[in-house]
Motif scaffolding. Structure first.
Motif, PDB file in Angstrom:
ATOM      1  N   GLN A 131      -5.096  -7.594  -3.289  1.00 37.11           N
ATOM      2  CA  GLN A 131      -5.295  -6.436  -2.419  1.00 37.11           C
ATOM      3  C   GLN A 131      -4.560  -5.208  -2.935  1.00 37.11           C
ATOM      4  N   ASN A 189      -0.963   0.362  -3.334  1.00 32.74           N
ATOM      5  CA  ASN A 189      -1.527  -0.386  -2.210  1.00 32.74           C
ATOM      6  C   ASN A 189      -2.821   0.291  -1.754  1.00 32.74           C
ATOM      7  N   GLY A 190      -3.448  -0.261  -0.746  1.00 37.14           N
ATOM      8  CA  GLY A 190      -4.783   0.189  -0.379  1.00 37.14           C
ATOM      9  C   GLY A 190      -4.881   1.666  -0.019  1.00 37.14           C
ATOM     10  N   SER A 191      -3.909   2.152   0.748  1.00 41.43           N
ATOM     11  CA  SER A 191      -4.002   3.538   1.201  1.00 41.43           C
ATOM     12  C   SER A 191      -3.779   4.514   0.048  1.00 41.43           C
ATOM     13  N   TYR A 235     -11.225  10.500   3.855  1.00 40.15           N
ATOM     14  CA  TYR A 235     -10.366   9.336   4.102  1.00 40.15           C
ATOM     15  C   TYR A 235     -10.746   8.684   5.430  1.00 40.15           C
ATOM     16  N   HIS A 276     -10.091   1.399  10.615  1.00 42.00           N
ATOM     17  CA  HIS A 276      -8.945   0.665  10.063  1.00 42.00           C
ATOM     18  C   HIS A 276      -7.641   1.444  10.267  1.00 42.00           C
ATOM     19  N   VAL A 277      -7.741   2.748  10.467  1.00 39.90           N
ATOM     20  CA  VAL A 277      -6.555   3.585  10.650  1.00 39.90           C
ATOM     21  C   VAL A 277      -6.803   4.500  11.841  1.00 39.90           C
ATOM     22  N   GLN A 324      -0.946   9.387   6.229  1.00 39.24           N
ATOM     23  CA  GLN A 324      -1.214   8.572   5.043  1.00 39.24           C
ATOM     24  C   GLN A 324      -1.735   9.431   3.889  1.00 39.24           C
ATOM     25  N   MET A 359     -13.172  -4.469   0.194  1.00 40.39           N
ATOM     26  CA  MET A 359     -11.924  -5.064   0.685  1.00 40.39           C
ATOM     27  C   MET A 359     -11.627  -4.599   2.107  1.00 40.39           C
ATOM     28  N   LEU A 360     -11.906  -3.332   2.404  1.00 43.02           N
ATOM     29  CA  LEU A 360     -11.694  -2.830   3.768  1.00 43.02           C
ATOM     30  C   LEU A 360     -12.594  -3.557   4.750  1.00 43.02           C
ATOM     31  N   LEU A 398      -8.863  -5.595   4.746  1.00 51.05           N
ATOM     32  CA  LEU A 398      -7.689  -4.968   4.130  1.00 51.05           C
ATOM     33  C   LEU A 398      -7.056  -3.987   5.114  1.00 51.05           C
ATOM     34  N   LEU A 435      -4.706  -0.824   5.899  1.00 55.57           N
ATOM     35  CA  LEU A 435      -4.185   0.377   5.236  1.00 55.57           C
ATOM     36  C   LEU A 435      -2.815   0.712   5.828  1.00 55.57           C
TER      37      LEU A 435
END
Lengths: 106, 211
Positions: A23, A39-41, A61, A68-69, A77, B13-14, B18, B20
């Motif tokens: 990941q 990392n992902g962000s 974004y 997810h955010v 972020q 992946m999201l 995944l 964030l």
């Protein structure tokens, strides 16, 4: 802090290699040569730096991250991601006059 | 050249869950290792800064560092250091070796943690008869599942082991000690996934302690 104005672009010659099983992604910065793990962000911010300005980046974004955010976390972020990537010379910002500014923040 | 497909990988992946978190960018420090064949490195010639090299050298027993010019035959060596202090062969009445693996993403954390953990442990550990002997990376071993790192402790005897146990793992009523907290942190860096390497070995000198 990263520039308030201008458009963000990835530095030339950058290599991005996803490591999905962990990941994360690895990024090779050729000048000066160094390898990074994102990392992902941070990875997402880097991916979106294709000549977008700050407002466009936030929108992009939010578009990818979706639910997810939280909306409140998106700005933070993106700002932190830009600062980190700028500091490590992975992105540069071009000013309104087209001049490029990199890691030094000048 | 930009790898266009990497954004697609990230989107996948999201969609697969995944999370964030706060953005993080870490420099990757190469770890050259393959199975039980890990390149032996002279710590004095590692990626550490000069200051860190000096601190590492200060942790190694005199005469145990590859940079030392002492080959053990130097008659003048007694003038440099007390022989009986530096030439004792045995670690203690009891030596314990804990083996563990560390996930790749925690390698940098382990290096950062050990940098101050080793100094702190030696400085803070006042319990008599207990000595922290360092954490080592295994560069060659026939044991495939014993872990790629070893932490070694030595004890003067069973009472010292009891003191260590009560310091590192106090009863709930005692709360947690500083030593317990940082030892717990070290353990948290160990890879506990099924199949990861781990081991625990207890030693006593073969001569004089075994009937």
């Amino acid at each position: 802090m990263s520039s308030r104005t201008g458009c963000f672009s990835r530095s030339p010659g950058l290599r991005i290699r996803p490591v999905a099983e962990l990941q994360t992604c690895l990024v090779y910065r050729p000048h000066p040569p160094k390898l990074f793990r994102l990392n992902g962000s941070a990875w997402l911010v880097l991916e979106l730096c294709e000549g977008l300005d700050r407002a466009q980046l936030m929108a992009a974004y939010r578009g990818v991250a979706g639910n997810h955010v939280s909306a409140a976390d998106v700005a933070g972020q993106v700002e932190q991601g830009l600062d980190l990537l700028m500091r490590e010379g992975m992105i540069a910002v071009s000013g309104p006059d087209g001049s490029a500014r990199g890691r030094s923040g000048t | 050249m930009i790898d266009i497909k990497s954004l697609e990988v990230l989107k996948t992946m999201l969609s697969e869950g995944l999370v964030l978190d706060v953005p993080r960018v870490d420099a990757v420090v190469p770890v050259i290792r393959s199975g039980d064949q890990m390149l032996f490195r002279n710590p004095g010639k590692s990626w550490l800064s000069q200051d860190q090299k000096e601190r590492l050298k200060g942790r190694l027993d005199a005469g145990s560092n590859a940079d030392d010019d002492d080959d053990g035959d130097d008659e003048d060596d007694t003038a440099k250091r007390p022989r009986n202090v530096t030439r004792r062969a045995l670690l203690g009445q009891v030596a314990v070796e804990f083996g563990f693996d560390v996930m790749d993403e925690n390698q940098a954390d382990l290096a950062y943690f050990l940098d101050w953990y080793e100094d702190y442990t030696v400085a803070a550990l006042r319990a008599p008869g207990i000595r922290y002997r360092g954490t080592y990376a295994v560069y060659a071993s026939s044991e495939k599942t014993a872990g790629k790192y070893r932490t070694v402790w030595s004890f003067r005897g069973p009472q010292a082991i009891d003191r260590m146990t009560s310091a590192a793992e106090p009863t709930p009523a005692m709360g947690i000690t500083d030593l317990g907290a940082i030892t717990k942190r070290l353990r948290a860096l160990a890879d506990t996934r099924p199949g990861s390497g781990r081991s625990q070995s207890w030693y006593q000198p073969a001569w004089g302690f075994r009937s």
